[in-house]
Design a protein around this motif. Structure first.
Motif, PDB file in Angstrom:
ATOM      1  N   ALA A  98      -2.783 -48.736  -5.325  1.00  0.00           N
ATOM      2  CA  ALA A  98      -1.205 -48.455  -5.251  1.00  0.00           C
ATOM      3  C   ALA A  98      -0.453 -48.239  -3.763  1.00  0.00           C
ATOM      4  N   SER A  99       0.016 -48.399  -3.281  1.00  0.00           N
ATOM      5  CA  SER A  99       0.397 -48.174  -2.155  1.00  0.00           C
ATOM      6  C   SER A  99       1.616 -46.405  -2.744  1.00  0.00           C
ATOM      7  N   VAL A 113      -0.463 -51.671 -20.229  1.00  0.00           N
ATOM      8  CA  VAL A 113       0.856 -52.059 -19.637  1.00  0.00           C
ATOM      9  C   VAL A 113       1.950 -52.012 -21.653  1.00  0.00           C
ATOM     10  N   ALA A 114       0.627 -53.551 -22.267  1.00  0.00           N
ATOM     11  CA  ALA A 114       1.551 -54.107 -23.249  1.00  0.00           C
ATOM     12  C   ALA A 114       1.680 -53.099 -24.324  1.00  0.00           C
ATOM     13  N   GLU A 144      11.392 -47.215 -18.919  1.00  0.00           N
ATOM     14  CA  GLU A 144      11.301 -48.313 -18.994  1.00  0.00           C
ATOM     15  C   GLU A 144      11.080 -48.756 -17.093  1.00  0.00           C
ATOM     16  N   GLY A 145      11.303 -47.657 -15.874  1.00  0.00           N
ATOM     17  CA  GLY A 145      11.418 -47.567 -14.854  1.00  0.00           C
ATOM     18  C   GLY A 145       9.997 -47.405 -14.765  1.00  0.00           C
ATOM     19  N   ALA A 157       3.838 -51.727 -13.830  1.00  0.00           N
ATOM     20  CA  ALA A 157       3.582 -53.142 -14.063  1.00  0.00           C
ATOM     21  C   ALA A 157       3.123 -54.268 -13.111  1.00  0.00           C
ATOM     22  N   SER A 158       4.145 -53.811 -11.612  1.00  0.00           N
ATOM     23  CA  SER A 158       4.254 -54.727 -10.384  1.00  0.00           C
ATOM     24  C   SER A 158       2.902 -54.715  -9.669  1.00  0.00           C
ATOM     25  N   GLU A 159       2.299 -53.318 -10.023  1.00  0.00           N
ATOM     26  CA  GLU A 159       1.023 -53.121  -8.953  1.00  0.00           C
ATOM     27  C   GLU A 159      -0.526 -53.597 -10.414  1.00  0.00           C
TER      28      GLU A 159
END
Length: 242
Positions: free
Chosen positions: A93-94, A166-167, A145-146, A152-154
């Motif tokens: 991840a960045s 994530v699930a 949630e954030g 989830a975006s990584e």
């Protein structure tokens, strides 16, 4: 321990039962023309009032159980959030994405529900107003949630640990939402049960306390202020609780 006001409500109902017992003993000479003062109506009012007290107790217990369930559900959120940041740092991840996750973690760590909420005694009266901790829980849910959204975006965030996946986190999030919503629902129900109890006990003219006062006046008018009959009931206390 029950609050003073809760004890006062129960005392009014218990005293009303005593009042009924005395006037029932007067036999046919207790014969008011006003329907609400007749024995069948008095007994029906007592039954209704007693049931309203029981309902408050039951709804109060449900509220406290809901609070305890929420305490348990949120207990590991702060350490879990820190673990999630550490897990993300171990991916590709960045820096920006890791900083986003750290930002949500800081908010979760800092948004304890006012002071730490402890499990409560199921018999303890629910508060008369819902506490500011409700908003704190709402905010923690939003921050968590954030955090999940960042993870989830990584694409490289694929931990082997089930509790960090994530699930699993989404299931955890739903549990937090459900237990938090249940507290709000349970609080509304205990509040409504108190309103109904107060209506039965304290509404003008038709409430239990006012009816008891009218029974006393009727007995005084029929048997006299110095009669043994009035002497039996004049000292039975009834008080309108706030």
């Amino acid at each position: 321990m029950a609050s003073t006001s809760e004890v006062g409500h129960a005392k009014n109902v218990a005293n009303f039962q005593d009042l009924i017992a005395f006037v029932n003993g007067y036999g046919a000479t207790y014969n008011p023309s006003k329907n609400s003062l007749k024995l069948p109506q008095l007994e029906a009012l007592y039954t209704q009032a007693s049931a309203s007290l029981d309902n408050v107790v039951n709804k109060n217990t449900e509220y406290n159980n809901a609070v305890n369930n929420r305490v348990e559900a949120f207990a590991d959120l702060r350490p879990l959030s820190t673990r999630l940041v550490n897990a993300l740092e171990a991916t590709n991840a960045s820096k920006e994405k890791i900083d986003d996750a750290k930002g949500f973690n800081r908010k979760i760590q800092g948004k304890r529900a006012s002071k730490k909420e402890e499990p409560v005694d199921p018999n303890q009266p629910a508060p008369k107003t819902i506490s500011s901790s409700q908003q704190s829980y709402d905010q923690q849910i939003q921050h968590f949630e954030g955090m999940i959204s960042v993870l989830a975006s990584e694409p490289s965030y694929t931990p082997n640990e089930t509790e960090l996946q994530v699930a699993t986190l989404q299931t955890k999030l739903q549990t937090l939402k459900d237990t938090n919503a249940q507290v709000s629902k349970a609080y509304a129900e205990v509040s409504n049960s108190r309103l109904e109890r107060n209506k039965i006990l304290y509404s003008d003219d038709k409430g239990l306390v006012d009816t008891a006062g009218e029974v006393k006046k009727y007995v005084k008018s029929v048997y006299g202020a110095t009669s043994p009959e009035f002497g039996q009931i004049k000292g039975i206390a009834f008080k309108k609780e706030k």
